[in-house]
Design a protein around this motif. Structure first.
Motif, PDB file in Angstrom:
ATOM      1  N   ALA A   1       0.751  -1.274  -0.012  1.00  0.00           N
ATOM      2  CA  ALA A   1       0.147  -0.347   0.419  1.00  0.00           C
ATOM      3  C   ALA A   1       0.714   1.453   0.203  1.00  0.00           C
ATOM      4  O   ALA A   1       0.596   2.293  -0.805  1.00  0.00           O
ATOM      5  CB  ALA A   1      -0.875  -0.054   0.850  1.00  0.00           C
ATOM      6  N   VAL A   2       1.799   1.058   0.653  1.00  0.00           N
ATOM      7  CA  VAL A   2       2.392   2.696   0.842  1.00  0.00           C
ATOM      8  C   VAL A   2       3.470   2.650  -0.438  1.00  0.00           C
ATOM      9  O   VAL A   2       3.531   4.272  -0.896  1.00  0.00           O
ATOM     10  CB  VAL A   2       3.972   2.139   1.439  1.00  0.00           C
ATOM     11  CG1 VAL A   2       4.788   3.480   2.072  1.00  0.00           C
ATOM     12  CG2 VAL A   2       2.822   2.680   3.127  1.00  0.00           C
ATOM     13  N   ALA A   3       4.140   1.462  -1.205  1.00  0.00           N
ATOM     14  CA  ALA A   3       5.197   1.888  -2.667  1.00  0.00           C
ATOM     15  C   ALA A   3       3.923   2.484  -2.969  1.00  0.00           C
ATOM     16  O   ALA A   3       4.435   3.077  -4.498  1.00  0.00           O
ATOM     17  CB  ALA A   3       5.338   0.715  -2.350  1.00  0.00           C
ATOM     18  N   MET A   4       2.446   1.986  -3.294  1.00  0.00           N
ATOM     19  CA  MET A   4       1.598   2.544  -4.296  1.00  0.00           C
ATOM     20  C   MET A   4       1.298   3.430  -4.236  1.00  0.00           C
ATOM     21  O   MET A   4       0.887   4.692  -5.141  1.00  0.00           O
ATOM     22  CB  MET A   4       0.240   1.054  -4.016  1.00  0.00           C
ATOM     23  CG  MET A   4      -0.396   1.498  -5.551  1.00  0.00           C
ATOM     24  SD  MET A   4       0.275   1.490  -6.946  1.00  0.00           S
ATOM     25  CE  MET A   4       0.860  -0.749  -6.908  1.00  0.00           C
ATOM     26  N   TYR A   5       1.031   3.900  -2.735  1.00  0.00           N
ATOM     27  CA  TYR A   5       1.034   5.761  -2.641  1.00  0.00           C
ATOM     28  C   TYR A   5       2.114   6.867  -3.175  1.00  0.00           C
ATOM     29  O   TYR A   5       1.908   7.660  -3.871  1.00  0.00           O
ATOM     30  CB  TYR A   5       0.882   5.982  -1.251  1.00  0.00           C
ATOM     31  CG  TYR A   5      -0.033   7.389  -1.124  1.00  0.00           C
ATOM     32  CD1 TYR A   5      -0.984   7.994  -1.479  1.00  0.00           C
ATOM     33  CD2 TYR A   5       1.254   8.417  -0.071  1.00  0.00           C
ATOM     34  CE1 TYR A   5      -1.011   9.096  -0.195  1.00  0.00           C
ATOM     35  CE2 TYR A   5       1.458   9.319  -0.227  1.00  0.00           C
ATOM     36  CZ  TYR A   5       0.063   9.728   0.092  1.00  0.00           C
ATOM     37  OH  TYR A   5      -0.759  10.959   0.675  1.00  0.00           O
ATOM     38  N   LEU A   6       3.144   5.682  -2.337  1.00  0.00           N
ATOM     39  CA  LEU A   6       4.007   6.396  -3.296  1.00  0.00           C
ATOM     40  C   LEU A   6       4.312   6.772  -4.816  1.00  0.00           C
ATOM     41  O   LEU A   6       4.703   7.723  -5.593  1.00  0.00           O
ATOM     42  CB  LEU A   6       5.190   6.461  -3.122  1.00  0.00           C
ATOM     43  CG  LEU A   6       5.786   6.685  -1.409  1.00  0.00           C
ATOM     44  CD1 LEU A   6       6.989   6.016  -0.737  1.00  0.00           C
ATOM     45  CD2 LEU A   6       5.912   7.517  -0.951  1.00  0.00           C
ATOM     46  N   TYR A   7       4.158   6.181  -5.402  1.00  0.00           N
ATOM     47  CA  TYR A   7       4.341   5.513  -6.491  1.00  0.00           C
ATOM     48  C   TYR A   7       2.731   6.891  -7.676  1.00  0.00           C
ATOM     49  O   TYR A   7       3.292   7.563  -8.709  1.00  0.00           O
ATOM     50  CB  TYR A   7       3.647   4.710  -6.714  1.00  0.00           C
ATOM     51  CG  TYR A   7       3.960   4.191  -8.792  1.00  0.00           C
ATOM     52  CD1 TYR A   7       4.409   4.030 -10.008  1.00  0.00           C
ATOM     53  CD2 TYR A   7       2.735   3.470  -9.877  1.00  0.00           C
ATOM     54  CE1 TYR A   7       4.903   4.277 -10.569  1.00  0.00           C
ATOM     55  CE2 TYR A   7       2.945   3.449 -10.368  1.00  0.00           C
ATOM     56  CZ  TYR A   7       4.369   4.088 -11.681  1.00  0.00           C
ATOM     57  OH  TYR A   7       4.364   3.468 -13.305  1.00  0.00           O
ATOM     58  N   TYR A   8       1.646   6.476  -6.832  1.00  0.00           N
ATOM     59  CA  TYR A   8       0.656   7.531  -7.975  1.00  0.00           C
ATOM     60  C   TYR A   8       1.147   8.729  -6.593  1.00  0.00           C
ATOM     61  O   TYR A   8       0.368   9.779  -8.536  1.00  0.00           O
ATOM     62  CB  TYR A   8      -0.912   6.922  -6.965  1.00  0.00           C
ATOM     63  CG  TYR A   8      -0.889   5.616  -7.925  1.00  0.00           C
ATOM     64  CD1 TYR A   8      -1.056   5.622  -9.491  1.00  0.00           C
ATOM     65  CD2 TYR A   8      -1.909   4.974  -7.363  1.00  0.00           C
ATOM     66  CE1 TYR A   8      -1.497   4.840 -10.209  1.00  0.00           C
ATOM     67  CE2 TYR A   8      -2.384   3.608  -8.057  1.00  0.00           C
ATOM     68  CZ  TYR A   8      -2.290   3.226  -9.413  1.00  0.00           C
ATOM     69  OH  TYR A   8      -2.633   2.807  -9.865  1.00  0.00           O
ATOM     70  N   PHE A   9       1.754   8.830  -5.894  1.00  0.00           N
ATOM     71  CA  PHE A   9       2.146  10.516  -5.647  1.00  0.00           C
ATOM     72  C   PHE A   9       3.476  10.689  -6.424  1.00  0.00           C
ATOM     73  O   PHE A   9       3.182  11.976  -6.669  1.00  0.00           O
ATOM     74  CB  PHE A   9       2.457  10.285  -4.465  1.00  0.00           C
ATOM     75  CG  PHE A   9       3.259  11.754  -3.917  1.00  0.00           C
ATOM     76  CD1 PHE A   9       2.354  12.781  -3.638  1.00  0.00           C
ATOM     77  CD2 PHE A   9       4.461  12.299  -4.010  1.00  0.00           C
ATOM     78  CE1 PHE A   9       3.536  14.396  -2.754  1.00  0.00           C
ATOM     79  CE2 PHE A   9       5.315  13.239  -3.813  1.00  0.00           C
ATOM     80  CZ  PHE A   9       4.543  14.039  -3.081  1.00  0.00           C
ATOM     81  N   GLY A  10       4.461  10.643  -6.904  1.00  0.00           N
ATOM     82  CA  GLY A  10       4.849  10.464  -7.969  1.00  0.00           C
ATOM     83  C   GLY A  10       4.652  10.755  -9.534  1.00  0.00           C
ATOM     84  O   GLY A  10       5.181  11.503  -9.652  1.00  0.00           O
ATOM     85  N   LEU A  11       3.852   9.484  -9.654  1.00  0.00           N
ATOM     86  CA  LEU A  11       3.184  10.095 -11.163  1.00  0.00           C
ATOM     87  C   LEU A  11       2.460  11.392 -11.805  1.00  0.00           C
ATOM     88  O   LEU A  11       1.774  11.140 -12.517  1.00  0.00           O
ATOM     89  CB  LEU A  11       2.283   8.515 -11.749  1.00  0.00           C
ATOM     90  CG  LEU A  11       2.064   8.036 -12.801  1.00  0.00           C
ATOM     91  CD1 LEU A  11       3.466   7.392 -13.373  1.00  0.00           C
ATOM     92  CD2 LEU A  11       0.751   6.612 -12.831  1.00  0.00           C
ATOM     93  N   LYS A  12       1.963  11.605 -10.158  1.00  0.00           N
ATOM     94  CA  LYS A  12       1.118  12.876 -10.989  1.00  0.00           C
ATOM     95  C   LYS A  12       1.690  14.306 -11.137  1.00  0.00           C
ATOM     96  O   LYS A  12       1.957  15.007 -11.018  1.00  0.00           O
ATOM     97  CB  LYS A  12      -0.451  12.898  -9.783  1.00  0.00           C
ATOM     98  CG  LYS A  12      -0.884  14.162  -9.660  1.00  0.00           C
ATOM     99  CD  LYS A  12      -2.316  13.671  -8.237  1.00  0.00           C
ATOM    100  CE  LYS A  12      -3.467  14.901  -9.316  1.00  0.00           C
ATOM    101  NZ  LYS A  12      -4.461  14.379  -8.478  1.00  0.00           N
ATOM    102  N   LYS A  13       2.782  13.673 -10.412  1.00  0.00           N
ATOM    103  CA  LYS A  13       3.767  14.934 -10.535  1.00  0.00           C
ATOM    104  C   LYS A  13       5.212  14.799 -11.778  1.00  0.00           C
ATOM    105  O   LYS A  13       5.723  16.147 -12.085  1.00  0.00           O
ATOM    106  CB  LYS A  13       4.680  15.228  -8.673  1.00  0.00           C
ATOM    107  CG  LYS A  13       4.260  15.789  -7.727  1.00  0.00           C
ATOM    108  CD  LYS A  13       4.594  15.212  -6.316  1.00  0.00           C
ATOM    109  CE  LYS A  13       3.990  15.555  -5.367  1.00  0.00           C
ATOM    110  NZ  LYS A  13       3.027  17.571  -5.361  1.00  0.00           N
ATOM    111  N   ILE A  14       5.187  14.026 -12.535  1.00  0.00           N
ATOM    112  CA  ILE A  14       6.093  14.242 -13.907  1.00  0.00           C
ATOM    113  C   ILE A  14       5.435  13.742 -14.692  1.00  0.00           C
ATOM    114  O   ILE A  14       4.661  12.397 -14.335  1.00  0.00           O
ATOM    115  CB  ILE A  14       7.583  12.759 -12.501  1.00  0.00           C
ATOM    116  CG1 ILE A  14       7.303  11.597 -12.255  1.00  0.00           C
ATOM    117  CG2 ILE A  14       8.077  13.820 -12.041  1.00  0.00           C
ATOM    118  CD1 ILE A  14       8.128  10.345 -11.882  1.00  0.00           C
ATOM    119  N   PRO A  15       6.494  13.759 -15.580  1.00  0.00           N
ATOM    120  CA  PRO A  15       5.962  13.171 -16.950  1.00  0.00           C
ATOM    121  C   PRO A  15       6.281  11.505 -17.055  1.00  0.00           C
ATOM    122  O   PRO A  15       7.359  10.639 -16.532  1.00  0.00           O
ATOM    123  CB  PRO A  15       6.735  13.920 -17.958  1.00  0.00           C
ATOM    124  CG  PRO A  15       7.463  15.209 -17.309  1.00  0.00           C
ATOM    125  CD  PRO A  15       7.906  14.349 -15.828  1.00  0.00           C
ATOM    126  N   ALA A  16       5.096  10.736 -17.477  1.00  0.00           N
ATOM    127  CA  ALA A  16       5.633   9.001 -17.584  1.00  0.00           C
ATOM    128  C   ALA A  16       7.087   8.536 -18.499  1.00  0.00           C
ATOM    129  O   ALA A  16       7.663   8.686 -17.961  1.00  0.00           O
ATOM    130  CB  ALA A  16       4.226   8.448 -19.232  1.00  0.00           C
TER     131      ALA A  16
END
Length: 415
Positions: A235-250
């Protein structure tokens, strides 16, 4: 400065999540080998959902903003990213006997290839010829990563089945990445994580229910490992991943995710004393480089320059274009793209073409702005590519070129 900090924080979040996933595959998940893969997935998502549940209450007001299309994409992410992807990945790890665990993780670098191909199927996009070359090289790299002895293959053995399940996981996660980015458009990343875990529980309930009778016999160490996974790679890694994905280009996210396979090789050595063979290292290098280059082809490009005088052939072929210095397209794959055009503070839809010009017999860089007829000479114009529409073509006559341009314009207006 704020933009740079935002990108740095986003990139760091993706890297940390990648490191946590690497730790999961090489050290944590092997301790769950006594459980069926589907039951592992159900349990880790159930525990993770408890952690993410507060986001459902905190951001419940955003639920009404989710469109039907987004609900479908969230379900897709849960089905392929949560249920199938994690099950296939776990099954692949168990099949290795925890020897060369990093191979399973290295094969996950096919995710961007699958994601791009899926968008090609769904969105009917086309890609530069180089993409298919890089994809083929990635397949070769993946082959050498999988088999320590490439000349001796038994398609019925555990290694082959491990490769199949690894690639199925890569496809599942690759497709979920494509839809995950879309799902983040107007909802919080914590809420998306909670919804993904919630839907995954519902999906996995069917294959997992037959194992419920064994809950009381699960050893304390297994529960401990599951809890650690939830607070790290789950859960924590998934949260961090979506957090980061929203702030940087794919495209940047893809580069940051390279921390996963690289760290997996290192962790696999320290935790499991596994070392890749020279053949596997060569294959891994080829795989990572090929996928990185293929992914770069798919990223948007922005071109800005002064409109130059042209040969005034626009009237002949039925589309006036703005000519730019060809040198501006040095990083652009040749072909026709749909694009967004910025001109004097106003945005337009358009087409950008870089490639051979059948009228001048040399390469050109041209932009056509849809439904725009004013004079552009000497003005500064900026175009950002969106979709790759077709490869460059050579035409034997003005009539043939004109017919193709009509098709291109028709396709653009229909989008």
């Amino acid at each position: 400065m704020q933009i740079k900090n935002k990108i740095f924080v986003g990139a760091l979040a993706v890297v940390i999540s990648a490191l946590l996933w690497s730790l999961d595959g090489t050290f944590l998940r092997p301790h769950l080998a006594s459980l069926p893969p589907s039951f592992v997935v159900f349990l880790e998502h159930s525990l993770g959902f408890v952690i993410l549940l507060p986001f459902l209450f905190i951001y419940k007001f955003e639920l009404k903003n989710i469109t039907k299309k987004q609900w479908l994409t969230i379900f897709w992410v849960a089905l392929f990213g949560g249920a199938l992807g994690t099950t296939f990945f776990t099954k692949a790890l168990f099949l290795t006997g925890f020897v060369d665990v990093s191979v399973v993780i290295l094969l996950q670098k096919f995710q961007p290839i699958f994601a791009i191909l899926l968008s090609a199927i769904i969105l009917r996009e086309r890609f530069p010829a180089k993409f298919y070359i890089y994809a083929f090289l990635a397949l070769i790299g993946g082959y050498f990563v999988t088999f320590k002895d490439p000349t001796s293959i038994n398609f019925g053995n555990a290694t082959t089945m491990m490769a199949i399940f690894s690639l199925l996981a890569a496809f599942s996660w690759g497709s979920s990445t494509t839809f995950g980015k879309y799902s983040l458009k107007n909802i919080n990343y914590g809420l998306l994580s909670a919804l993904r875990f919630g839907f995954t529980i519902i999906i996995m309930l069917i294959p997992a229910i037959k194992y419920f009778s064994t809950l009381s016999s699960i050893e304390p160490n297994v529960w401990k490992t599951l809890a650690i996974i939830v607070f790290t790679s789950g859960a924590v890694a998934m949260y961090l991943y979506y957090f980061g994905l929203k702030k940087i280009p794919a495209s940047l996210a893809t580069l940051c995710e390279l921390a996963w396979p690289v760290s997996a090789v290192i962790f696999d050595y320290f935790f499991n004393n596994n070392i890749l063979s020279i053949t596997q290292i060569t294959g891994a290098t080829l795989l990572i480089i090929s996928v990185t280059l293929a992914t770069r082809l798919n990223k948007t490009q922005t071109i800005s320059g002064i409109v130059l005088p042209g040969a005034n052939n626009g009237e002949k072929v039925g589309a006036r274009t703005a000519n730019l210095d060809v040198a501006l397209a040095k990083d652009l794959a040749k072909g026709l793209y749909s694009c967004k055009v910025s001109l004097e503070g106003t945005f337009y839809r358009g087409l950008i073409y870089y490639g051979f010009n059948s009228l001048t017999n040399k390469d050109c860089l041209e932009i056509h702005i849809l439904e725009f007829n004013d004079d552009l000479y000497g003005k500064n114009i900026t175009a950002t590519t969106e979709r790759y529409l077709r490869f460059p073509k050579k035409f034997k006559s003005v009539e043939k070129l004109s017919e193709q341009i009509k098709k291109d314009l028709s396709q653009s207006f229909s989008e």
